[in-house]
Design a protein around this motif. Sequence first.
Motif, PDB file in Angstrom:
ATOM      1  N   ARG A   3       0.832  -1.208   0.000  1.00 13.39           N
ATOM      2  CA  ARG A   3       0.000   0.000   0.000  1.00 13.39           C
ATOM      3  C   ARG A   3       0.867   1.258   0.000  1.00 13.39           C
ATOM      4  O   ARG A   3       0.558   2.227  -0.671  1.00 13.39           O
ATOM      5  CB  ARG A   3      -0.870   0.026   1.254  1.00 13.39           C
ATOM      6  CG  ARG A   3      -2.213  -0.536   1.066  1.00 13.39           C
ATOM      7  CD  ARG A   3      -2.963  -0.428   2.359  1.00 13.39           C
ATOM      8  NE  ARG A   3      -4.190   0.294   2.105  1.00 13.39           N
ATOM      9  CZ  ARG A   3      -5.064   0.578   3.017  1.00 13.39           C
ATOM     10  NH1 ARG A   3      -4.841   0.255   4.267  1.00 13.39           N
ATOM     11  NH2 ARG A   3      -6.167   1.203   2.708  1.00 13.39           N
ATOM     12  N   GLU A   4       1.921   1.206   0.770  1.00 18.97           N
ATOM     13  CA  GLU A   4       2.821   2.355   0.854  1.00 18.97           C
ATOM     14  C   GLU A   4       3.504   2.623  -0.486  1.00 18.97           C
ATOM     15  O   GLU A   4       3.616   3.781  -0.916  1.00 18.97           O
ATOM     16  CB  GLU A   4       3.870   2.110   1.932  1.00 18.97           C
ATOM     17  CG  GLU A   4       4.695   3.324   2.244  1.00 18.97           C
ATOM     18  CD  GLU A   4       5.653   3.062   3.389  1.00 18.97           C
ATOM     19  OE1 GLU A   4       6.825   3.438   3.228  1.00 18.97           O
ATOM     20  OE2 GLU A   4       5.230   2.496   4.416  1.00 18.97           O
ATOM     21  N   LYS A   5       3.911   1.577  -1.176  1.00 23.49           N
ATOM     22  CA  LYS A   5       4.529   1.738  -2.498  1.00 23.49           C
ATOM     23  C   LYS A   5       3.532   2.299  -3.500  1.00 23.49           C
ATOM     24  O   LYS A   5       3.872   3.167  -4.308  1.00 23.49           O
ATOM     25  CB  LYS A   5       5.087   0.401  -2.993  1.00 23.49           C
ATOM     26  CG  LYS A   5       6.347  -0.024  -2.305  1.00 23.49           C
ATOM     27  CD  LYS A   5       6.877  -1.302  -2.895  1.00 23.49           C
ATOM     28  CE  LYS A   5       8.145  -1.726  -2.172  1.00 23.49           C
ATOM     29  NZ  LYS A   5       8.696  -2.960  -2.733  1.00 23.49           N
ATOM     30  N   HIS A   7       0.975   4.136  -2.789  1.00 24.28           N
ATOM     31  CA  HIS A   7       0.744   5.537  -2.420  1.00 24.28           C
ATOM     32  C   HIS A   7       1.872   6.432  -2.925  1.00 24.28           C
ATOM     33  O   HIS A   7       1.634   7.515  -3.449  1.00 24.28           O
ATOM     34  CB  HIS A   7       0.611   5.653  -0.898  1.00 24.28           C
ATOM     35  CG  HIS A   7       0.392   7.039  -0.416  1.00 24.28           C
ATOM     36  ND1 HIS A   7      -0.780   7.726  -0.663  1.00 24.28           N
ATOM     37  CD2 HIS A   7       1.191   7.893   0.274  1.00 24.28           C
ATOM     38  CE1 HIS A   7      -0.687   8.930  -0.139  1.00 24.28           C
ATOM     39  NE2 HIS A   7       0.503   9.055   0.439  1.00 24.28           N
ATOM     40  N   ARG A   8       3.101   5.978  -2.777  1.00 24.29           N
ATOM     41  CA  ARG A   8       4.244   6.753  -3.262  1.00 24.29           C
ATOM     42  C   ARG A   8       4.215   6.900  -4.783  1.00 24.29           C
ATOM     43  O   ARG A   8       4.542   7.948  -5.320  1.00 24.29           O
ATOM     44  CB  ARG A   8       5.553   6.095  -2.840  1.00 24.29           C
ATOM     45  CG  ARG A   8       5.865   6.287  -1.395  1.00 24.29           C
ATOM     46  CD  ARG A   8       7.195   5.691  -1.045  1.00 24.29           C
ATOM     47  NE  ARG A   8       7.414   5.779   0.390  1.00 24.29           N
ATOM     48  CZ  ARG A   8       8.360   5.158   1.020  1.00 24.29           C
ATOM     49  NH1 ARG A   8       9.209   4.389   0.358  1.00 24.29           N
ATOM     50  NH2 ARG A   8       8.490   5.281   2.318  1.00 24.29           N
TER      51      ARG A   8
END
Length: 121
Positions: A3-5, A7-8
């Motif tokens: 999810r973080e990737k 989002h980035r």
Amino acid sequence: MAREKAHRARAAVVGASVRRDVPALAARRFSLLTVWGVAYGAVRVCSRIWFADASPDTPEASSVLFTASFQAAISVGALVGGIALDRSSPSAVVLVGAATAAFVVLITAGHRGSGTVRMPA
């Protein structure tokens, strides 16, 4: 982690598109500001001519009436804008101004071609 990737990646795409659009936005804002400045400058000149044409025999009276009406319009606009700002937000001031401008354009278009108003002698 995934999810973080994601989002980035979305943030990078948005950032790239914003950087690409900044010059276009600046050009649009500049052109709108230029149109507004020319229109505002024309209002004083055109209004003065209209007042002078309405009373050709009394130029002093038309000058006083022009000045008083222009100052009254500025005062009313400041009052209404201040009230809109106090009760809502800065965007409400813009909306009130746009609605007022649209109303004036409609009124003016409705009276177009009606001739010059002459005061009785």
